[in-house]
Design a protein around this motif. Structure first.
Motif, mmCIF file in Angstrom:
data_model
loop_
_atom_site.group_PDB
_atom_site.id
_atom_site.type_symbol
_atom_site.label_atom_id
_atom_site.label_comp_id
_atom_site.label_asym_id
_atom_site.label_seq_id
_atom_site.Cartn_x
_atom_site.Cartn_y
_atom_site.Cartn_z
ATOM 1 N N LEU A 132 -0.455 -14.806 0.672
ATOM 2 C CA LEU A 132 0.542 -15.724 0.131
ATOM 3 C C LEU A 132 1.577 -14.964 -0.702
ATOM 4 O O LEU A 132 2.772 -15.281 -0.675
ATOM 5 C CB LEU A 132 -0.137 -16.801 -0.721
ATOM 6 C CG LEU A 132 0.781 -17.885 -1.295
ATOM 7 C CD1 LEU A 132 1.563 -18.567 -0.194
ATOM 8 C CD2 LEU A 132 -0.021 -18.899 -2.089
ATOM 9 N N ARG A 133 1.113 -13.953 -1.411
ATOM 10 C CA ARG A 133 2.030 -13.133 -2.213
ATOM 11 C C ARG A 133 3.063 -12.455 -1.313
ATOM 12 O O ARG A 133 4.261 -12.428 -1.626
ATOM 13 C CB ARG A 133 1.223 -12.092 -2.987
ATOM 14 C CG ARG A 133 1.964 -11.462 -4.162
ATOM 15 C CD ARG A 133 1.077 -10.419 -4.814
ATOM 16 N NE ARG A 133 -0.130 -10.993 -5.359
ATOM 17 C CZ ARG A 133 -1.309 -10.399 -5.364
ATOM 18 N NH1 ARG A 133 -1.452 -9.202 -4.825
ATOM 19 N NH2 ARG A 133 -2.350 -10.985 -5.890
ATOM 20 N N ALA A 134 2.612 -11.914 -0.190
ATOM 21 C CA ALA A 134 3.520 -11.240 0.745
ATOM 22 C C ALA A 134 4.552 -12.222 1.302
ATOM 23 O O ALA A 134 5.741 -11.897 1.421
ATOM 24 C CB ALA A 134 2.730 -10.595 1.876
ATOM 25 N N ALA A 135 4.097 -13.425 1.641
ATOM 26 C CA ALA A 135 5.020 -14.434 2.170
ATOM 27 C C ALA A 135 6.056 -14.821 1.117
ATOM 28 O O ALA A 135 7.240 -15.003 1.429
ATOM 29 C CB ALA A 135 4.238 -15.662 2.629
ATOM 30 N N TRP A 136 5.617 -14.948 -0.134
ATOM 31 C CA TRP A 136 6.540 -15.304 -1.216
ATOM 32 C C TRP A 136 7.594 -14.226 -1.404
ATOM 33 O O TRP A 136 8.784 -14.525 -1.530
ATOM 34 C CB TRP A 136 5.751 -15.518 -2.518
ATOM 35 C CG TRP A 136 6.579 -16.078 -3.628
ATOM 36 C CD1 TRP A 136 6.816 -17.393 -3.922
ATOM 37 C CD2 TRP A 136 7.306 -15.325 -4.624
ATOM 38 N NE1 TRP A 136 7.624 -17.510 -5.025
ATOM 39 C CE2 TRP A 136 7.941 -16.257 -5.475
ATOM 40 C CE3 TRP A 136 7.469 -13.965 -4.874
ATOM 41 C CZ2 TRP A 136 8.741 -15.867 -6.550
ATOM 42 C CZ3 TRP A 136 8.265 -13.570 -5.934
ATOM 43 C CH2 TRP A 136 8.888 -14.506 -6.777
#
Length: 361
Positions: A132-136
């Motif tokens: 999720l961090r990468a997508a953000w």
């Protein structure tokens, strides 16, 4: 709201004469600054305007006034490790007060450092999963380079701007050499200068100036550049926590990231520390260098070397020893910050401490 502000800026600025008017993303309507200035001059009461934004007003192309003498600028950085861990972090004040390095212990491991680097300090994502961090971050970078950057500078190539960000991240805490960046990005050097200014204006990158003090003309070096948040730097450069923490080859990745973390934490602590200090780096033409140099208001100097090693070695202190010889009584102390779990004394005014001492002391 922006259309209303632009259609009648005087009325918009004066709509709350006895309270506080908060204007977010002020860089999207810089024409409000002159009416704000006039309103302040007519009614000198502190706290009537709170202007926030994701770009440095003083560096905008279209800023009609700096509000000099009428405004205080407060940089709002991502969360510090002290804030994340619920600790009061004021490393410089604590060190100046006196620290016995043999009493310093930390449970933060090499793997822990890699993970906290990857978590960063953005409130929205530091506790999220890596996926999720990468997508953000993908969305965050895309929106900044494709939209927000144009609020600051209309004629900007978003793809080139993203390339500049990745090049700075790949050389985290390294000297900014425009000619090299220009070659790697395949853009003219004059264009590279404009893009570097833009990423600073957007608070994505900051530069650490070389310290020249009052020593001799032998100091040299260019400013160092770093992506302001460690997680953003890792995402841009494609470094995972596992790769950074690896004992074989990982030091080359982890070391610059840790140096960037140290600088970033100290910059955050500057805004609340009981001790006023400035942050530089130091380099002589002979090649002697110190990663981070802190100059206190009284002229005393604290030198810091940042290492990914779990042991302290004599060669880690050579730059600090050279700095001590040149500064004499102005030399407050030299610290090697590493991934070891305890501190050590390595000579007069020379100590080794865990990096986590920045927020755990």
């Amino acid at each position: 709201m922006r259309a209303a502000a632009q259609n009648d800026p005087q009325a918009f600025v004066n709509q709350i004469p006895d309270g506080m008017l908060v204007i977010d993303e002020i860089q999207r309507a810089p024409e409000l600054l002159l009416p704000i200035k006039a309103s302040i001059d007519r009614h000198r009461t502190a706290g009537r305007f709170l202007l926030t934004g994701s770009a440095d007003l003083l560096r905008l192309e279209r800023t009609p006034d700096s509000l000099a003498g009428r405004a205080v600028t407060l940089p709002l950085r991502t969360l510090s490790q002290g804030e994340i861990n619920g600790r009061l972090d004021d490393f410089v004040t604590r060190f100046v007060a006196g620290v016995d390095p043999f009493d310093v212990r930390s449970t933060v491991s090499r793997e822990d450092y890699a993970n906290l680097l990857a978590a960063g300090g953005y409130p929205e994502v530091f506790r999220r999963s890596p996926r999720l961090r990468a997508a953000w971050f993908d969305g965050y970078i895309d929106r900044i380079v494709q939209r927000d950057a144009r609020d600051v500078r209309r004629l900007v190539d978003g793809n080139r701007l993203a390339t500049v960000l990745r090049l700075v991240a790949a050389n985290q805490a390294g000297e900014v050499v425009r000619a090299r960046l220009s070659r790697d990005a395949d853009v003219p050097e004059t264009t590279m200068t404009a893009y570097l200014d833009l990423v600073e204006t957007l608070y994505l990158v900051e530069r650490i100036r070389p310290w020249t003090g009052n020593l001799t003309t032998r100091q040299a070096g260019k400013a160092k550049g770093l992506v302001t948040d460690s997680a953003l730097a890792m995402h841009l450069s494609g470094v995972t926590p596992a790769r950074a923490a690896a004992l074989v080859g990982g030091g080359e990745l982890l070391g610059p990231l840790l140096e960037g973390l140290v600088v970033s934490e100290l910059r955050k602590q500057q805004t609340w520390s009981d001790t006023r200090f400035s942050v530089f780096h130091y380099r002589e033409t002979s090649g002697v260098e110190v990663d981070v140099l802190l100059e206190l208001d009284d002229g005393r100097v604290l030198g810091l070397e940042v290492k990914a090693k779990q042991t302290y070695k004599p060669e880690h202190f050579r730059g600090l020893q050279r700095l001590a010889e040149r500064l004499g009584d102005r030399f407050l102390g030299g610290i090697v910050l590493g991934t070891a779990d305890q501190g050590v004394r390595f000579g007069e005014k020379l100590v080794g401490l865990p990096i986590a001492s920045l927020w755990e002391l």
